[in-house]
Design an enzyme around this catalytic site. Structure first.
Site, PDB file in Angstrom:
ATOM      1  N   PHE A 116      10.133   2.270  10.959  1.00  0.00           N
ATOM      2  CA  PHE A 116       9.837   0.875  11.292  1.00  0.00           C
ATOM      3  C   PHE A 116      11.074   0.048  10.984  1.00  0.00           C
ATOM      4  CE2 PHE A 116       8.494  -3.462  10.639  1.00  0.00           C
ATOM      5  CZ  PHE A 116       7.724  -3.694  11.767  1.00  0.00           C
ATOM      6  N   ASP A 173      18.095   1.328   6.107  1.00  0.00           N
ATOM      7  CA  ASP A 173      17.198   0.170   6.150  1.00  0.00           C
ATOM      8  C   ASP A 173      16.445   0.131   4.820  1.00  0.00           C
ATOM      9  OD1 ASP A 173      15.061  -1.561   6.434  1.00  0.00           O
ATOM     10  OD2 ASP A 173      14.617  -0.969   8.492  1.00  0.00           O
ATOM     11  N   LYS A 182      12.839  -8.149   2.521  1.00  0.00           N
ATOM     12  CA  LYS A 182      11.549  -8.469   1.889  1.00  0.00           C
ATOM     13  C   LYS A 182      11.637  -9.024   0.469  1.00  0.00           C
ATOM     14  CE  LYS A 182       8.242  -5.824   4.615  1.00  0.00           C
ATOM     15  NZ  LYS A 182       8.853  -5.009   5.662  1.00  0.00           N
TER      16      LYS A 182
HETATM   17  C1  LIG Z   1       9.238  -5.142   7.063  1.00  0.00           C
HETATM   18  C2  LIG Z   1      10.316  -4.257   7.514  1.00  0.00           C
HETATM   19  C3  LIG Z   1      11.224  -4.654   8.515  1.00  0.00           C
HETATM   20  C4  LIG Z   1      11.075  -5.946   9.263  1.00  0.00           C
HETATM   21  O1  LIG Z   1      11.221  -7.045   8.443  1.00  0.00           O
HETATM   22  P1  LIG Z   1      10.796  -8.500   8.973  1.00  0.00           P
HETATM   23  O2  LIG Z   1      11.218  -9.409   7.856  1.00  0.00           O
HETATM   24  O3  LIG Z   1       9.307  -8.468   9.176  1.00  0.00           O
HETATM   25  O4  LIG Z   1      11.513  -8.749  10.232  1.00  0.00           O
HETATM   26  C5  LIG Z   1      12.259  -3.801   8.828  1.00  0.00           C
HETATM   27  N1  LIG Z   1      12.417  -2.624   8.201  1.00  0.00           N
HETATM   28  C6  LIG Z   1      11.571  -2.205   7.249  1.00  0.00           C
HETATM   29  C7  LIG Z   1      11.810  -0.889   6.579  1.00  0.00           C
HETATM   30  C8  LIG Z   1      10.485  -3.001   6.873  1.00  0.00           C
HETATM   31  O5  LIG Z   1       9.640  -2.572   5.941  1.00  0.00           O
END
Ligand SMILES: *Cc1c(COP(=O)(O)O)cnc(C)c1O
Length: 406
Positions: A141, A232, A261
């Site tokens: 994701f 990420d 986050k």
């Molecule tokens: C939540 C998340 C995103 C996206 O972040 P947003 O602030 O919602 O755009 C991207 N990568 C990972 C691993 C995430 O958990």
């Protein structure tokens, strides 16, 4: 109860706000520490933390003080001027990482967008690649913008939004042979792979920890072919795993890291960090109006200070072990109900022993009646991501609630 609490009307909300989320049937109006209250005055222990975001819980004095002071002084200008708080945040983040350069934005998706643009420009300008490809993992994701949803390896996020952005290929996670085969296939006639984009632990994909051996092989492959390794860490960064950096858990140093986050404890921020040698951005290449504004950066600095001062990364490690042991004991007492307990620090997944596709969401809903906020990570995994300030007593309370749930 607060004066505004009783006036909430979900029907009016639903009339005007797009139904892009499956919402739980409560409205949260107040919080303190790891506790939040709904519009009816009911209390919940918050093991969702705004989805791994409220690092310091709610109404933390350090965050309140820092943000209040900053908003009185200066909250937003523009990146056309120097922003001292942004420079200080960049310095602090880079000091603890193998990386030297930072770009700030407002979300995880934007941080990944920046990384994708950087990787493409790096491939074009440093390696003369004409059509760069980024390899990411199935079940990953990376966000909901068009490029990051294209990077995301889950067809359910793609449906209805085709054509996707070109230049992304997905391979199974934790499977080096599959990755290597994909690289060889893509580079049969010359270099094409700009970057490999991976989560150290797949969050939304079901709390699946990365295998250190796999990641070391990926690192070596990237080194051999000048491919950038982008990690990420939007969900796992900033102490959540019981290490400040998610990549400390897999023992590799990336070329690029994305954060968001938990970085500012719930104020919107995103960041992309990279090695000096990968920084190919020049004035005009990338920008964000709000990115790295004084308010968001001050909030992030308060989070970093508090993590250090209160030993919250160690707390994440210890409370994580406590929860993991408690959940494993529970799995033993309830044969068949819990198929697996996994994760690092305070990002834990409980895989349910059922094939029912709504199992996790139904249990998360039932948890509300126990006064506990939990969020799913995919159809059959419950996710536990409390604030990093969570206490041993609060973890025991959550474990007792989860046992009653089953
Ligand atoms: C939540 C998340 C995103 C996206 O972040 P947003 O602030 O919602 O755009 C991207 N990568 C990972 C691993 C995430 O958990």
């Amino acid at each position: 109860m607060h004066a505004q609490d009783a006036s909430f009307d979900p029907a009016t909300f639903d009339q005007h706000v797009m139904a892009t989320y499956g919402r739980f049937p409560i409205a949260l109006t107040r919080g303190e520490g790891c506790r939040v209250w709904d519009s009816e005055g009911r209390a919940y222990l918050d093991f969702a933390a705004g989805i791994a975001t409220c690092t310091l819980g709610h109404a933390h004095p350090a965050l309140i003080d820092a943000v209040s002071r900053q908003i009185r002084r200066l909250h937003h200008v523009s990146n056309l001027y120097y922003i001292p708080e942004q420079g200080e945040l960049a310095r602090r983040l880079c000091a603890g990482a193998p990386l030297e350069r930072a770009f700030f934005c407002n979300s995880g998706a934007e941080a990944n967008e920046a990384a994708i643009k950087l990787a493409r420009k790096y491939a074009h300008t440093r390696r003369d690649v004409s059509t760069p490809v980024i390899i990411s993992a199935q079940a990953s994701f990376h966000g909901r913008t068009l490029a990051t949803v294209s990077a995301t390896g889950q067809p359910r996020y793609h449906r209805g939004f085709e054509p996707l952005v070109e230049g992304f290929v997905h391979v199974p996670y934790n499977d080096f042979a599959a990755l290597e085969a994909a690289v060889h296939e893509l580079e049969r006639e010359g270099p094409t792979v700009a970057a490999i984009l991976l989560e150290p632990l797949q969050g939304e994909g079901g709390i699946r920890p990365g295998d250190p051996v796999y990641f070391q092989q990926v690192r070596a492959l990237c080194d051999a072919r000048q491919i950038l390794l982008i990690l990420d860490e939007v969900q796992v960064g900033v102490g959540r795993t019981g290490e400040f950096w998610g990549h400390a858990r897999i023992g590799v140093e990336p070329d690029v890291i994305t954060l968001a986050k938990g970085l500012a404890g719930g104020l919107p921020i995103g960041a992309m960090l990279c090695r000096r040698s990968c920084d190919v951005f020049e004035p005009g290449d990338h920008a964000s109006t709000f990115g790295g504004n004084p308010l968001a950066c001050t909030a992030a600095l308060a989070v970093l200070d508090t993590l250090e001062r209160d030993g919250l990364v160690a707390n994440a490690r210890e409370r994580g072990l406590q929860l993991q042991r408690g959940l494993e004991a529970l799995a033993g007492r309830l044969p068949g109900k819990i198929a697996d307990v996994r994760g690092w620090g305070l990002i834990l997944g409980v895989e349910l022993g059922t094939n029912e596709p709504r199992a996790a969401i139904d249990l998360a809903r039932a948890a509300l009646t126990q006064g506990l906020l939990l969020v799913p990570a995919g159809p059959r995994v419950l996710r536990l991501v409390p604030p990093l300030i969570v206490t041993a007593a609060e973890c025991d309370e959550a474990l007792a609630s989860i046992e009653r749930l089953f």
